[in-house]
Design an enzyme around this catalytic site. Structure first.
Site, PDB file in Angstrom:
ATOM      1  N   GLY A 189       0.836  -1.199   0.000  1.00 25.61           N
ATOM      2  CA  GLY A 189       0.000   0.000   0.000  1.00 25.61           C
ATOM      3  C   GLY A 189       0.865   1.241   0.000  1.00 25.61           C
ATOM      4  N   GLY A 424      24.485  14.706 -27.833  1.00 21.83           N
ATOM      5  CA  GLY A 424      23.942  15.192 -26.562  1.00 21.83           C
ATOM      6  C   GLY A 424      24.463  14.384 -25.392  1.00 21.83           C
ATOM      7  N   ALA A 425      24.738  13.100 -25.640  1.00 26.58           N
ATOM      8  CA  ALA A 425      25.221  12.254 -24.554  1.00 26.58           C
ATOM      9  C   ALA A 425      26.617  12.687 -24.105  1.00 26.58           C
ATOM     10  CB  ALA A 425      25.225  10.801 -25.005  1.00 26.58           C
TER      11      ALA A 425
HETATM   12  C1  HXC Z   1      -3.906  -4.544  11.487  1.00 27.20           C
HETATM   13  C2  HXC Z   1      -2.801  -6.384  10.709  1.00 27.20           C
HETATM   14  C3  HXC Z   1      -2.555  -5.731   9.483  1.00 27.20           C
HETATM   15  C4  HXC Z   1      -3.032  -4.394   9.309  1.00 27.20           C
HETATM   16  C5  HXC Z   1      -1.691  -7.688   9.394  1.00 27.20           C
HETATM   17  N1  HXC Z   1      -2.268  -7.584  10.595  1.00 27.20           N
HETATM   18  N2  HXC Z   1      -1.865  -6.567   8.679  1.00 27.20           N
HETATM   19  N3  HXC Z   1      -3.476  -5.795  11.704  1.00 27.20           N
HETATM   20  N4  HXC Z   1      -3.698  -3.857  10.350  1.00 27.20           N
HETATM   21  N5  HXC Z   1      -2.813  -3.706   8.219  1.00 27.20           N
HETATM   22  C6  HXC Z   1      -2.293  -8.583  11.651  1.00 27.20           C
HETATM   23  C7  HXC Z   1      -3.185  -9.763  11.335  1.00 27.20           C
HETATM   24  O1  HXC Z   1      -4.513  -9.485  11.688  1.00 27.20           O
HETATM   25  C8  HXC Z   1      -2.573 -10.820  12.241  1.00 27.20           C
HETATM   26  O2  HXC Z   1      -3.002 -10.567  13.567  1.00 27.20           O
HETATM   27  C9  HXC Z   1      -1.093 -10.500  12.189  1.00 27.20           C
HETATM   28  O3  HXC Z   1      -1.005  -9.147  11.773  1.00 27.20           O
HETATM   29  C10 HXC Z   1      -0.328 -11.346  11.199  1.00 27.20           C
HETATM   30  O4  HXC Z   1      -0.984 -11.271   9.940  1.00 27.20           O
HETATM   31  P1  HXC Z   1      -1.293 -12.561   9.050  1.00 27.20           P
HETATM   32  O5  HXC Z   1      -2.260 -12.175   8.038  1.00 27.20           O
HETATM   33  O6  HXC Z   1      -1.642 -13.712   9.963  1.00 27.20           O
HETATM   34  O7  HXC Z   1       0.149 -12.846   8.433  1.00 27.20           O
HETATM   35  P2  HXC Z   1       0.506 -13.353   6.981  1.00 27.20           P
HETATM   36  O8  HXC Z   1      -0.312 -14.531   6.626  1.00 27.20           O
HETATM   37  O9  HXC Z   1       1.996 -13.506   6.975  1.00 27.20           O
HETATM   38  O10 HXC Z   1       0.119 -12.182   5.996  1.00 27.20           O
HETATM   39  C11 HXC Z   1       0.768 -10.947   6.044  1.00 27.20           C
HETATM   40  C12 HXC Z   1       0.046  -9.903   5.165  1.00 27.20           C
HETATM   41  C13 HXC Z   1      -1.453  -9.855   5.520  1.00 27.20           C
HETATM   42  C14 HXC Z   1       0.222 -10.296   3.699  1.00 27.20           C
HETATM   43  C15 HXC Z   1       0.739  -8.581   5.383  1.00 27.20           C
HETATM   44  O11 HXC Z   1      -1.563  -9.724   6.929  1.00 27.20           O
HETATM   45  C16 HXC Z   1      -2.138  -8.715   4.874  1.00 27.20           C
HETATM   46  O12 HXC Z   1      -2.470  -8.784   3.690  1.00 27.20           O
HETATM   47  N6  HXC Z   1      -2.377  -7.674   5.662  1.00 27.20           N
HETATM   48  C17 HXC Z   1      -3.072  -6.501   5.167  1.00 27.20           C
HETATM   49  C18 HXC Z   1      -2.185  -5.723   4.259  1.00 27.20           C
HETATM   50  C19 HXC Z   1      -2.829  -4.453   3.835  1.00 27.20           C
HETATM   51  O13 HXC Z   1      -3.681  -4.451   2.956  1.00 27.20           O
HETATM   52  N7  HXC Z   1      -2.520  -3.390   4.568  1.00 27.20           N
HETATM   53  C20 HXC Z   1      -3.069  -2.121   4.356  1.00 27.20           C
HETATM   54  C21 HXC Z   1      -2.288  -1.567   3.222  1.00 27.20           C
HETATM   55  S1  HXC Z   1      -2.828   0.022   2.819  1.00 27.20           S
HETATM   56  P3  HXC Z   1      -3.184 -11.732  14.645  1.00 27.20           P
HETATM   57  O14 HXC Z   1      -3.707 -11.039  15.848  1.00 27.20           O
HETATM   58  O15 HXC Z   1      -4.118 -12.718  14.065  1.00 27.20           O
HETATM   59  O16 HXC Z   1      -1.830 -12.300  14.831  1.00 27.20           O
HETATM   60  C22 HXC Z   1      -1.773   0.944   3.598  1.00 27.20           C
HETATM   61  C23 HXC Z   1      -2.045   2.359   3.359  1.00 27.20           C
HETATM   62  C24 HXC Z   1      -0.901   3.193   3.738  1.00 27.20           C
HETATM   63  O17 HXC Z   1      -0.907   0.549   4.248  1.00 27.20           O
HETATM   64  C25 HXC Z   1      -1.173   4.542   3.175  1.00 27.20           C
HETATM   65  C26 HXC Z   1      -0.099   5.468   3.514  1.00 27.20           C
HETATM   66  C27 HXC Z   1      -0.367   6.783   2.863  1.00 27.20           C
END
Ligand code: HXC
Length: 535
Positions: A189, A424-425
């Site tokens: 993200g 130019g390069a």
């Molecule tokens: C809260 C989160 C989280 C998140 C993971 N966790 N991402 N909690 N917010 N964004 C938590 C899970 O609930 C889980 O908690 C623990 O972390 C481990 O995650 P898993 O899914 O079990 O691990 P894994 O299978 O290794 O997968 C990892 C992952 C997946 C691929 C990163 O968790 C995922 O897709 N997360 C969401 C990613 C995402 O879309 N993030 C937002 C991006 S947008 P528990 O308690 O069960 O252990 C963004 C915007 C930023 O970031 C903008 C800035 C301007």
């Protein structure tokens, strides 16, 4: 009865009670820290099963032994929504502090995937932001070890604001202190934009990935099926996108590379990198450059062979090794001083400048200029890469970045034309009129508006057509005349655009001397911070 300190019995009793309470406090304090640092055993096991180190192990492997000085260990989130309250975890998913690397202070943060997936809530973001503020005040590098699920979903827009706080500081610190991002897990993200705003990104094969939208969003938006690694793994970003600067086989290998990179960098924009004198003498002969002069000008060679011979101890630390290989960039030392090298690499696309090579070199030149690192430019280039794809892709705009970067750079600039320098390069590659300080050429240099074949066809097209059967003979004669005039460095040396044609074997000696002369060069430009680089 009074004791040795003259205290009456009543006071002695009170002090004993206080001492018992104090030691209970110390026990409590130690337990809080011990529990916090121990972490959740099941989550740590899961982390290890993915072949990853924990956030604390990473810091310990990267920095000098026992040098880590942690701050804000006990910070927790204020969020009470969606069960985060039950998971209130000390540290809030990130470890922050200071450490020494090869004896030099750095600020470091390490996201802890075992705590709420290393996700970034406001408390987590504030810890990083505070660390960055302190690093900026102290003028020391910041290293981020990233392993995070991104914005903490439960904290809503506050977590996005947290990223805003970090991005703002990345920009504020840009060009003031070196910023290094080490991706050691997911980075998805908008979260990818903090590393993208830093100077160097490291990734580890098999465990690091970066993307703005992951495979499932890609599938629903475009129908493309792609896995995590293909979409945003280390290979994709080091070879195709150019986002990543260094790839490592393992986390340990990665930390070794980070330490090596730091050896070439100063602590901040007010300092120079450390001088490292070695046994390698400044007047060591560089006979290999004679082979460049003897080579068929149409034949290619890897420019790294030239760079190794010029460098102290033959050591060259290449940056973005697998991206836009037609230009080679990296760090080395010459006579003990750190030098940044930008070199056309004829082994790929004949060393032509294309969109990616221009971006790669321009950004590096700007980094070198920000951190007082002299620039050595090695030229062997037939021109910008022709083609519809390049034109429509904006080679004009991207190519202009390199002209801009060299022109604004006020650090010492030494240029050596090895073979071809056309059009130019030629100008773009730190030529005299972009304010190269010393512009040298080997006797094999060919400097002209364009190559002999093309030039003759344009200048004498009517005569060649009219020559009928004798066209080939005439063309050969005219090409020879053109070559005699331009396919050498002497015409350019006679105008002063080349300061000196040098003996190939003396190249190292001459370049080191040139940089030594320029050691006291000072920035004389007006408004050095202003300008609007073509992006
Ligand atoms: C809260 C989160 C989280 C998140 C993971 N966790 N991402 N909690 N917010 N964004 C938590 C899970 O609930 C889980 O908690 C623990 O972390 C481990 O995650 P898993 O899914 O079990 O691990 P894994 O299978 O290794 O997968 C990892 C992952 C997946 C691929 C990163 O968790 C995922 O897709 N997360 C969401 C990613 C995402 O879309 N993030 C937002 C991006 S947008 P528990 O308690 O069960 O252990 C963004 C915007 C930023 O970031 C903008 C800035 C301007």
């Amino acid at each position: 009865m009074m004791d040795m300190l003259g205290r009456p019995e009543k006071d002695q009793e009170q002090d004993k009670k206080r001492s018992r309470e104090t030691s209970q406090n110390i026990v409590k304090f130690r337990k809080i820290y011990e529990d916090t640092r121990k972490g959740d055993a099941a989550k740590i096991k899961a982390q290890k099963e993915k072949g990853k180190f924990t956030a604390r192990e990473r810091i310990n492997y990267l920095v000098d032994e026992d040098s880590f000085f942690e701050i804000k260990t006990l910070v927790e989130s204020n969020c009470t929504d969606f069960g985060v309250k039950d998971k209130h975890i000390k540290g809030d998913g990130v470890i922050t502090g200071f450490a020494k690397i090869a004896g030099r202070e750095v600020a470091i943060f390490s996201q802890d995937f075992t705590q709420l997936g290393g996700s970034l809530g406001m408390a987590h973001a504030k810890k990083i932001a505070h660390l960055m503020d302190m690093a900026l005040e102290a003028k020391i590098p910041v290293i981020g070890l990233l392993d995070s699920g991104g914005a903490r979903i439960q904290e809503g827009v506050e977590s996005l604001d947290g990223y805003g706080e970090i991005f703002y500081r990345n920009v504020k610190a840009s060009g003031v202190i070196p910023q290094i991002s080490v991706i050691l897990g997911p980075c998805a993200g908008g979260a990818v934009y903090s590393p993208a705003l830093t100077d160097f990104i490291f990734m580890v094969e098999g465990i690091s990935y970066m993307f703005v939208t992951g495979p499932s969003v890609v599938k629903s938006a475009t129908g493309e099926e792609v896995d995590f690694d293909t979409l945003g793994g280390s290979q994709a970003h080091s070879e195709k996108s150019g986002v990543c600067h260094f790839v490592a086989k393992s986390e340990q290998d990665c930390f070794r590379q980070v330490r090596e990179l730091l050896e070439y960098l100063p602590q901040n924009c007010l300092e120079k990198p450390a001088l490292t004198i070695t046994e390698d003498t400044a007047d060591r002969k560089t006979k290999v450059l004679e082979s460049i002069c003897e080579m068929d000008p149409k034949k290619a060679y890897r420019v790294q062979h030239v760079i190794w011979r010029l460098a102290d101890n033959y050591e060259f630390f290449e940056v973005q090794q697998n991206y836009a290989k037609n230009i080679t960039i990296g760090f080395m030392r010459m006579g003990g001083e750190v030098v940044g090298v930008v070199a056309n690499n004829s082994a790929y696309l004949g060393g032509a400048l294309d969109i990616n090579a221009s971006d790669k070199a321009a950004r590096f030149v700007r980094f070198l200029n920000d951190f007082n690192i002299p620039i050595l430019t090695l030229v062997d280039i037939g021109g910008y890469l022709p083609g519809v794809e390049q034109e429509h892709g904006g080679i004009i705009r991207h190519g202009a970045k390199l002209l801009y970067a060299y022109s604004e750079a006020t650090v010492p600039k030494v240029t050596l034309v090895l073979r071809k320098a056309y059009g130019g390069a030629y100008i773009a590659m730190s030529s005299k009129y972009l304010r190269g300080d010393f512009n040298f050429a080997l006797p094999s240099a060919e400097i002209a508006v364009m190559g002999p074949g093309g030039a003759v066809e344009i200048l004498y097209s009517k005569e060649i057509k009219a020559a009928g059967d004798k066209a080939a003979e005439l063309k050969e004669k005219l090409t020879k005349e053109y070559k005699d005039k331009f396919a050498s460095p002497y015409q350019t040396a006679s105008t002063g655009s080349i300061d000196e044609v040098i003996e190939p074997a003396q190249a190292r000696e001459k370049i080191i001397r040139a940089f030594r002369i320029l050691k006291t060069k000072r920035d004389a430009r007006e408004n050095p911070k202003k300008g609007n680089i073509p992006l």
